[in-house]
Every structure is written in structure tokens, then in C-alpha cells.
Write an enzyme that holds these catalytic residues in place. Structure first.
Site, PDB file in Angstrom:
ATOM      1  N   LYS A  59      32.491  66.033  43.458  1.00 27.71           N
ATOM      2  CA  LYS A  59      32.272  67.486  43.414  1.00 27.71           C
ATOM      3  C   LYS A  59      33.106  68.098  42.300  1.00 27.71           C
ATOM      4  O   LYS A  59      32.614  68.915  41.514  1.00 27.71           O
ATOM      5  CB  LYS A  59      32.647  68.129  44.760  1.00 27.71           C
ATOM      6  CG  LYS A  59      31.633  67.858  45.863  1.00 27.71           C
ATOM      7  CD  LYS A  59      32.146  68.303  47.242  1.00 27.71           C
ATOM      8  CE  LYS A  59      31.169  67.876  48.334  1.00 27.71           C
ATOM      9  NZ  LYS A  59      31.694  68.057  49.700  1.00 27.71           N
ATOM     10  N   GLN A 103      36.579  70.283  52.923  1.00 30.42           N
ATOM     11  CA  GLN A 103      35.853  69.042  53.221  1.00 30.42           C
ATOM     12  C   GLN A 103      36.034  68.649  54.690  1.00 30.42           C
ATOM     13  O   GLN A 103      37.143  68.659  55.217  1.00 30.42           O
ATOM     14  CB  GLN A 103      36.381  67.925  52.299  1.00 30.42           C
ATOM     15  CG  GLN A 103      35.653  66.605  52.403  1.00 30.42           C
ATOM     16  CD  GLN A 103      34.229  66.629  51.857  1.00 30.42           C
ATOM     17  OE1 GLN A 103      33.876  67.482  51.060  1.00 30.42           O
ATOM     18  NE2 GLN A 103      33.412  65.703  52.309  1.00 30.42           N
ATOM     19  N   ASP A 126      29.554  76.356  51.216  1.00 28.54           N
ATOM     20  CA  ASP A 126      28.936  75.380  52.127  1.00 28.54           C
ATOM     21  C   ASP A 126      27.889  76.059  53.015  1.00 28.54           C
ATOM     22  O   ASP A 126      27.055  75.386  53.619  1.00 28.54           O
ATOM     23  CB  ASP A 126      30.010  74.796  53.059  1.00 28.54           C
ATOM     24  CG  ASP A 126      30.430  73.387  52.685  1.00 28.54           C
ATOM     25  OD1 ASP A 126      29.603  72.644  52.140  1.00 28.54           O
ATOM     26  OD2 ASP A 126      31.596  73.041  52.973  1.00 28.54           O
TER      27      ASP A 126
END
Ligand code: GUN
Length: 307
Positions: A59, A103, A126
Site C-alpha cells: 500500500k 490495518q 477503508d
């Protein structure tokens, strides 16, 4: 050799994602030159989970390559909830950061829902915050979870108009199944959300024009569960022992989807492979969300990113 007419078209997510990242990179360059705004993504990882480390490195590298600011915060697995919440708060307040991704999974001493709920919904790239889930459900602009967003883009690229098609989604997670259902409803599909308690799952799947597999069970969906000609989106990423018994004994692994590809490819009209299907789209959509968040934070209408 001529293409076998009975074999599915392979939907190449790598190629599609590369095109999308190219458009995001161009739009980011324009945002920097015309407005002096550089989109910034902060990724937070707690602990040493090896798979998470790989995802986070990927990422970070892709974000920087697209011309965005990329900050990675690596915290020890002894981090307390209060420490993590403090970091999230400081990122919420940082005007140079437009997207925040924590995460998952988080260590057991941390309440994931509380952390996700502490992220500013307008920086929640997200799309996991309840505010963004609610916006998606009622059709308001928000930030949409990356995997279902990328899957929907692949479906539209393949089928153009999804209107009236029957979509069966296998899996009801907050991260994939439920938002996927909302996105396909918005595309005028008839949507069925199936799961582990659904009765006669194979028969249900056989009614699908669009089959989305998001259960996290390696190769569970067989060829004879698929309607001939259907479009199959395989969201699964499952690490299993190598098919070669000698290599398996040495601990070698391979990655497979939730669909038994070798069977499905003989029946479906089109199918995403694993790896190289939905996976690359997920990261591309994270960048798309970061770009959109940076525009909105500054009152700028984002450029269209579709092909
Ligand atoms: N862990 C595995 N996939 C994801 C994801 O898409 N977002 C976050 N935050 N954590 C993950």
C-alpha cells in the site's frame, strides 16, 4: 490456437488496476499543480503479522508511486488502545493527511470497533466507519470499502449494464458481502446475500448471473455451482499447501480463491483469477478513495476516474 469457446474470459484485474492507478496518478498530478494539494494517506499497523506487513508495504509503495504522500506508522504489538486512539486523533487533526487506514487484524488488547469508530469518517478510506456504511445504505456520497468497490468496477467493465441481473453474494461480512450488496442494488441488480447457513447453497449459486464469492473458504465453490455463462468474481485470498506434495512437505504454499478455478473456468462466461483479479483492484481503490477524500476536504469536485 483459437480461443476455446467453452472457456470463460479471464478478467485481468492487474491490467484494469494499472489503468485505474494511471488515471489516479494523472488526477493527483493535476491536483498538486492546479491547487497545491498533495493527497496524503496514513497507514497504521500494530504488531508483526507477516501477511499484514506485506499488504502495508504494498500500500505504501503504490501510494508513493501515484505521487501521493505516504506515511506508515508501525507500532509494537504491546500498543495500548489509548495509544492507538491518540495516534488516530492526531491523524484526524492533520490537514496534510486525507486518508487513514488502520490495518486489521489488531492485537487482542485493542477493541477494533472502537478504533475504526474513532477515525474521521471523511478520512475513512477503508469505508469501514458506521457513518460510511450508513451513507452507502441510503445512497449518500461517502467512502466505499475498497474490495467491493473494485469488484463492482470489474463487473461494470465486463458487463456494462448490470440492471436486472441476479447477483448472488456468498458471504455477509461488513467489509465485503454487505457493502457489495448495497453497490449491486444501486446498479439495479436483484441481490441475494447467501452465507454459511443458507439452504442448498449450490442451487442458490446456480441461479446467479453474477456470482461473488467472499466466504474465505479455499475453493469451496465448484464448477457445477455456476450457471453457464455467469460472471464470477472471486474475492477469496486463501493460503493453502502447495499442490505438489514434495513442495507441500517442505512447507511451500500457494494462494487460491474461494472458487475452484479449474472447474469454474469451464462453465463461467467470465471469471477473475486469484491472484491477479480483485486483489490489485483493492489497492487501486484505496488510492482512488484517498484522492477523492483530498478533493472533498478542499471543496474540489474529484475528476472522474472511470475508464
Ligand atoms: N486487513 C486485510 N484487508 C484489509 C483492508 O482492506 N483494510 C484494513 N484496514 N485491514 C485489512
Amino acid at each position: 490456437m483459437a480461443d476455446d469457446p467453452m472457456r470463460a474470459t479471464i478478467i485481468d484485474g492487474k491490467v484494469f488496476a494499472a489503468g485505474l492507478v494511471g488515471r489516479i496518478t494523472a488526477a493527483t498530478g493535476a491536483l498538486i499543480t492546479s491547487h497545491g494539494i498533495k493527497p496524503g494517506l496514513a497507514v497504521v499497523i500494530v504488531g508483526e503479522d507477516p501477511a499484514s506487513q506485506i499488504y502495508v508495504r504494498n500500500k505504501g509503495e503504490t501510494t508513493a508511486r501515484a505521487g501521493m504522500r505516504s506515511d506508515t506508522h508501525r507500532l509494537p504489538d504491546t500498543t495500548t488502545q489509548a495509544e492507538l486512539l491518540n495516534l488516530v486523533q492526531s491523524l484526524n487533526e492533520d490537514p496534510g493527511i486525507h486518508g487513514i487506514l488502520v490495518q486489521l487484524p489488531l492485537p487482542s488488547q485493542i477493541d477494533s470497533a472502537a478504533v475504526l469508530g474513532a477515525i474521521d469518517p471523511d478520512k475513512d478510506v477503508d469505508g469501514f466507519h458506521v457513518v460510511n456504511a450508513g451513507r452507502l445504505a441510503v445512497g449518500l456520497p461517502g467512502l466505499v470499502p475498497c474490495t467491493p468497490l473494485g469488484s463492482t468496477m470489474l463487473l461494470k467493465a465486463r458487463l456494462r449494464d448490470l440492471s436486472g441481473l441476479h447477483a448472488v453474494i456468498v458471504g455477509r461480512s461488513n467489509i465485503v458481502g454487505k457493502p457489495m450488496a448495497q453497490l449491486l442494488l444501486a446498479e439495479n441488480c436483484t441481490v441475494t446475500v447467501a452465507h454459511s447457513r443458507s439452504r442448498d447453497l449450490p442451487a442458490l449459486c446456480r441461479t446467479a448471473d453474477i456470482l461473488v464469492a467472499a466466504v474465505g473458504r479455499p475453493e469451496m465453490i465448484r464448477g457445477d455451482w455456476i450457471k453457464p455463462g455467469a460472471t464470477v468474481i472471486d474475492v477469496g485470498i486463501n493460503r493453502v499447501p502447495s499442490a505438489d506434495p514434495v513442495k507441500a512437505a517442505e512447507g511451500k504454499t500457494r494462494v487460491v480463491g474461494d472458487v475452484l478455478f479449474a472447474e469454474a473456468v469451464e462453465v463461467a462466461g467470465a471469471i477473475t483469477p486469484v491472484p491477479g483479479g480483485v486483489g490489485p483492484m483493492t489497492i487501486a481503490c484505496l488510492l482512488a478513495n484517498t484522492y477523492v477524500a483530498a478533493c472533498r476536504a478542499n471543496g474540489i469536485v474529484p475528476s472522474a476516474l472511470d475508464a
